[in-house]
Design an enzyme around this catalytic site. Structure first.
Site, PDB file in Angstrom:
ATOM      1  N   ILE A 151       0.991  -1.087   0.074  1.00 43.00           N
ATOM      2  CA  ILE A 151      -0.014  -0.046  -0.110  1.00 43.00           C
ATOM      3  C   ILE A 151       0.972   1.143   0.126  1.00 43.00           C
ATOM      4  O   ILE A 151       1.726   1.309   0.768  1.00 43.00           O
ATOM      5  CB  ILE A 151      -1.039   0.066   1.153  1.00 43.00           C
ATOM      6  CG1 ILE A 151      -1.899   1.034   1.181  1.00 43.00           C
ATOM      7  CG2 ILE A 151      -0.235  -0.213   2.543  1.00 43.00           C
ATOM      8  CD1 ILE A 151      -3.149   1.243   2.104  1.00 43.00           C
ATOM      9  N   SER A 152       0.606   2.092  -0.861  1.00 42.59           N
ATOM     10  CA  SER A 152       1.701   3.349  -1.181  1.00 42.59           C
ATOM     11  C   SER A 152       1.604   3.991   0.043  1.00 42.59           C
ATOM     12  O   SER A 152       0.677   4.154   0.987  1.00 42.59           O
ATOM     13  CB  SER A 152       1.193   4.161  -2.002  1.00 42.59           C
ATOM     14  OG  SER A 152       1.189   3.347  -3.489  1.00 42.59           O
TER      15      SER A 152
END
Ligand SMILES: C[S@@+](CC[C@H](N)C(=O)[O-])C[C@H]1O[C@@H](n2cnc3c(N)ncnc32)[C@H](O)[C@@H]1O
Length: 236
Positions: free
Chosen positions: A77-78
């Site tokens: 997940i960025s």
């Protein structure tokens, strides 16, 4: 640019209230730092609980500026600032027909769903089967049932519902996949991390009657795109 330092996994301890406070503080921080400007993107960031899109043993870190591991091969997940970093120059807005390549946790997809609103359309493609299942479950649990989720190679796009007003790649590619440029509407925009030598640059592409123009925005660091237009070795 150096790699990210990922904190160690641990049991979750934070309450919904604590996460709510951290979310509101993060939004204020993103505004102060100049990443966040648009009202719709701000409202989406305030509404979607990022902690619900992260594996339990990392969820306490939901609002730290680091990417966090997800089920699947090198999926992450960025970090929180990357959503306005991509969506602001993309000009993602109400009623857009939006294609996302690299579903990851489903968090960016949920934000996009909030931003485009009920008249817009969101289609998201993920290549990794475990990551896809994780994201699909997160989105279902969060009540997002009106997003078209496709498991496959996003470099090929999704011609059946083209053209798209906006396209976002969340994995780094050696070149912007030509099928995606084809599937972008005239007047549309596409954003992608593009690999150049040992670095990656965030590139904004605008398609007009006169043709296609690209602009480099900043240096970034993303996992590599896989599939037909991808690159073999991954990175954080
Ligand atoms: C940085 S992560 C995306 C993070 C996502 N924005 C989020 O909010 O969690 C990049 C994702 O792209 C996926 N990916 C890589 N190559 C792909 C391809 N050709 N088609 C679709 N997804 C791909 C990876 O499996 C990974 O899940």
């Amino acid at each position: 640019m150096t790699g990210w330092i990922i904190p160690p996994p641990k049991n979750p301890t934070k309450t919904k209230e604590q996460f709510g406070i951290e979310r509101a503080e993060k939004v204020q921080q993103l505004i102060r730092k100049g990443y966040l400007k648009s009202k719709r993107i701000k409202e989406a960031l305030l509404k979607v609980p990022r902690e619900d899109f992260i594996p339990d043993n990392y969820s306490d870190y939901a609002y730290l500026e680091v990417p966090l591991p997800l089920p699947g091969e090198k999926a992450t997940i960025s970090c929180p600032h990357s959503y306005p970093l991509f969506y602001e120059p993309l000009g993602l807005d109400q009623d857009h027909r939006f294609l996302e390549i690299g579903l990851g946790s489903g968090y960016g997809t949920a934000l996009a769903r909030e931003i485009v609103g009920s008249e817009g359309l969101v289609i998201a493609i993920e290549i990794d089967p475990s990551t896809f299942e994780f994201a699909a479950r997160n989105l279902r649990n969060a009540g997002y049932t009106d997003i078209l989720l496709i498991r496959g190679d996003g470099g090929l796009g999704y011609p059946r519902l083209a053209p798209y007003d906006r396209i976002c790649l969340t994995a780094a590619c050696p070149e912007i996949p030509p099928p995606l440029v084809e599937q972008l509407r005239t007047g549309g925009r596409l954003i992608a991390p593009v690999i150049e030598g040992k670095t990656q640059n965030l590139v904004l592409l605008k398609k007009s009657e006169e043709g296609v123009r690209t602009e480099t925005l900043c240096e970034v660091l993303y996992v590599f795109l896989r599939g037909r237009y991808g690159k073999d070795e991954g990175a954080f």
